[in-house]
Design a protein around this motif. Structure first.
Motif, PDB file in Angstrom:
ATOM      1  N   GLY A 163       6.777   0.865   2.750  1.00 51.95           N
ATOM      2  CA  GLY A 163       5.816   1.236   3.778  1.00 51.95           C
ATOM      3  C   GLY A 163       5.683   2.729   3.934  1.00 51.95           C
ATOM      4  N   ASN A 164       5.024   3.129   5.004  1.00 50.65           N
ATOM      5  CA  ASN A 164       4.755   4.534   5.283  1.00 50.65           C
ATOM      6  C   ASN A 164       4.882   4.812   6.771  1.00 50.65           C
ATOM      7  OD1 ASN A 164       3.424   5.747   2.593  1.00 50.65           O
ATOM      8  ND2 ASN A 164       2.674   3.659   2.871  1.00 50.65           N
ATOM      9  N   LYS A 165       5.170   6.068   7.107  1.00 51.32           N
ATOM     10  CA  LYS A 165       5.183   6.521   8.495  1.00 51.32           C
ATOM     11  C   LYS A 165       3.840   7.206   8.784  1.00 51.32           C
ATOM     12  CE  LYS A 165       9.544   5.657   9.734  1.00 51.32           C
ATOM     13  NZ  LYS A 165      10.437   6.750  10.112  1.00 51.32           N
ATOM     14  N   PHE A 166       3.211   6.811   9.895  1.00 50.70           N
ATOM     15  CA  PHE A 166       1.891   7.322  10.236  1.00 50.70           C
ATOM     16  C   PHE A 166       1.860   7.983  11.611  1.00 50.70           C
ATOM     17  CE2 PHE A 166       0.417   3.420   7.723  1.00 50.70           C
ATOM     18  CZ  PHE A 166       0.277   4.142   6.540  1.00 50.70           C
ATOM     19  N   TRP A 180       0.840  -1.198   0.000  1.00 47.19           N
ATOM     20  CA  TRP A 180       0.000   0.000   0.000  1.00 47.19           C
ATOM     21  C   TRP A 180       0.878   1.252   0.000  1.00 47.19           C
ATOM     22  CZ3 TRP A 180      -1.050   4.635   2.068  1.00 47.19           C
ATOM     23  CH2 TRP A 180      -2.311   5.194   1.821  1.00 47.19           C
ATOM     24  N   THR A 181       0.624   2.132  -0.950  1.00 45.58           N
ATOM     25  CA  THR A 181       1.185   3.479  -0.953  1.00 45.58           C
ATOM     26  C   THR A 181       0.081   4.423  -1.397  1.00 45.58           C
ATOM     27  OG1 THR A 181       1.921   3.418  -3.264  1.00 45.58           O
ATOM     28  CG2 THR A 181       3.493   2.639  -1.594  1.00 45.58           C
ATOM     29  N   LEU A 182       0.257   5.676  -1.093  1.00 45.45           N
ATOM     30  CA  LEU A 182      -0.742   6.660  -1.492  1.00 45.45           C
ATOM     31  C   LEU A 182      -0.879   6.710  -3.006  1.00 45.45           C
ATOM     32  CD1 LEU A 182      -2.658   8.690  -0.163  1.00 45.45           C
ATOM     33  CD2 LEU A 182      -0.879  10.432  -0.407  1.00 45.45           C
ATOM     34  N   GLU A 183       0.245   6.520  -3.692  1.00 47.26           N
ATOM     35  CA  GLU A 183       0.234   6.600  -5.153  1.00 47.26           C
ATOM     36  C   GLU A 183      -0.441   5.381  -5.784  1.00 47.26           C
ATOM     37  OE1 GLU A 183       2.938   7.020  -3.266  1.00 47.26           O
ATOM     38  OE2 GLU A 183       3.127   9.207  -3.431  1.00 47.26           O
ATOM     39  N   ILE A 243      -0.530  10.543   7.144  1.00 45.64           N
ATOM     40  CA  ILE A 243       0.695  10.050   6.522  1.00 45.64           C
ATOM     41  C   ILE A 243       1.784  11.103   6.694  1.00 45.64           C
ATOM     42  CG2 ILE A 243       1.768   9.273   4.372  1.00 45.64           C
ATOM     43  CD1 ILE A 243      -1.036   8.428   3.448  1.00 45.64           C
ATOM     44  N   LYS A 244       2.900  10.717   7.306  1.00 46.50           N
ATOM     45  CA  LYS A 244       3.950  11.674   7.653  1.00 46.50           C
ATOM     46  C   LYS A 244       5.060  11.766   6.609  1.00 46.50           C
ATOM     47  CE  LYS A 244       3.884  13.616  10.972  1.00 46.50           C
ATOM     48  NZ  LYS A 244       3.213  14.900  11.281  1.00 46.50           N
ATOM     49  N   ASN A 245       5.177  10.780   5.725  1.00 44.29           N
ATOM     50  CA  ASN A 245       6.255  10.800   4.737  1.00 44.29           C
ATOM     51  C   ASN A 245       5.764  11.371   3.413  1.00 44.29           C
ATOM     52  OD1 ASN A 245       5.057   7.919   5.183  1.00 44.29           O
ATOM     53  ND2 ASN A 245       5.553   7.977   2.996  1.00 44.29           N
ATOM     54  N   HIS A 246       6.675  12.035   2.692  1.00 38.80           N
ATOM     55  CA  HIS A 246       6.352  12.581   1.374  1.00 38.80           C
ATOM     56  C   HIS A 246       6.627  11.583   0.259  1.00 38.80           C
ATOM     57  CE1 HIS A 246       5.614  16.493   3.115  1.00 38.80           C
ATOM     58  NE2 HIS A 246       6.799  16.466   3.705  1.00 38.80           N
ATOM     59  N   LYS A 247       7.425  10.558   0.550  1.00 41.85           N
ATOM     60  CA  LYS A 247       7.687   9.493  -0.411  1.00 41.85           C
ATOM     61  C   LYS A 247       7.743   8.178   0.353  1.00 41.85           C
ATOM     62  CE  LYS A 247      12.679  10.389  -0.244  1.00 41.85           C
ATOM     63  NZ  LYS A 247      13.888  10.705  -1.031  1.00 41.85           N
TER      64      LYS A 247
END
Length: 251
Positions: free
Chosen positions: A210-213, A142-145, A185-189
């Motif tokens: 992954g992502n930082k939340f 899962w990513t925002l993109e 979501i805390k990360n830009h990439k």
């Protein structure tokens, strides 16, 4: 069975080699798994590839140049919801198991009792797979993109925790809502966790995405149980590689 405690080991390590930030999770993960598998019952569980009721964070303090230096001491934190497991892991870590990268020189034990959680932050990337696959039939994360569906993500994160709760405690929780009130979501990439794998004597490096939340849990009883559980077992998937380790802000 105790449902209101997390058992934490803060492990002080002495590094035998320089380790890049990119390699730290692979080094710590392999040390933990090798140590645990010295005990037959944990080796059997490891080989069955079932739920791991623990999580761990990366080396502290962070190095600005992203190189952890040979000869220095750094700590990593190991958590579990299983008291007996925590005691056995403590003994296994203290056994000075030979490792080319590190040696644990001290362990500080801590019990964390259940308390109200107002905010959670992911110290390591939260990894969650999605049902779609790419043209090479590889699993996507899962990513925002690639997805962008926050509700789908929240539901998957909750379902994952509910399964872990049921498997460990032997009972089901019946939520009336998702335990997450707000997810930021805390990360830009996308963020990465790397690990090395060997197949047919060929070693390759694999990236987990992954992502930082920042997460604000709901205040009801089930939501708070799941929020507390996530501190002890991690949030999302690929926890045994270092993903989903959380820190907390409480009132």
């Amino acid at each position: 069975m105790e449902k209101s405690k997390i058992f934490e080991l803060k492990c002080i390590t002495y590094l035998k080699k320089d380790i890049s930030f990119e390699d730290t999770f692979d080094v710590i993960s392999k040390y933990i798994n090798f140590s645990i598998c010295k005990k037959d019952e944990y080796l059997e569980k490891h080989n069955k590839n079932i739920f791991n009721n623990f999580c761990f964070g990366g080396f502290m303090p962070l190095e600005k140049d992203k190189i952890y230096k040979k000869g220095n001491n750094y700590s990593f934190t190991f958590r579990t919801i299983d008291e007996e497991f925590a005691k056995n892991v403590y003994s296994l870590f203290r056994a000075n198991i030979d490792n080319q990268y590190l040696q644990i020189v001290d362990i500080k034990q801590k019990e964390i009792k259940n308390y109200f959680i107002s905010e959670l932050y992911s110290a390591t990337p939260v990894v969650m797979s999605i049902k779609k696959k790419d043209l090479q039939d590889r699993q996507l994360f899962w990513t925002l993109e690639k997805s962008g569906d926050i509700i789908e993500l929240q539901n998957q994160l909750q379902d994952n925790l509910l399964k872990k709760y049921e498997e460990f405690f032997g009972e089901k929780l019946i939520p009336t809502q998702n335990f997450i009130q707000l997810l930021e979501i805390k990360n830009h990439k996308p963020q990465y966790i790397f690990f090395k794998t060997t197949k047919n004597e060929i070693q390759k490096k694999v990236a987990l995405i992954g992502n930082k939340f920042r997460i604000v849990p709901n205040e009801d009883e089930v939501s708070q149980k799941l929020a507390f559980l996530s501190l002890g077992v991690g949030l999302g998937e690929k926890i045994s590689y270092g993903a989903g380790f959380l820190i907390v802000k409480s009132i």
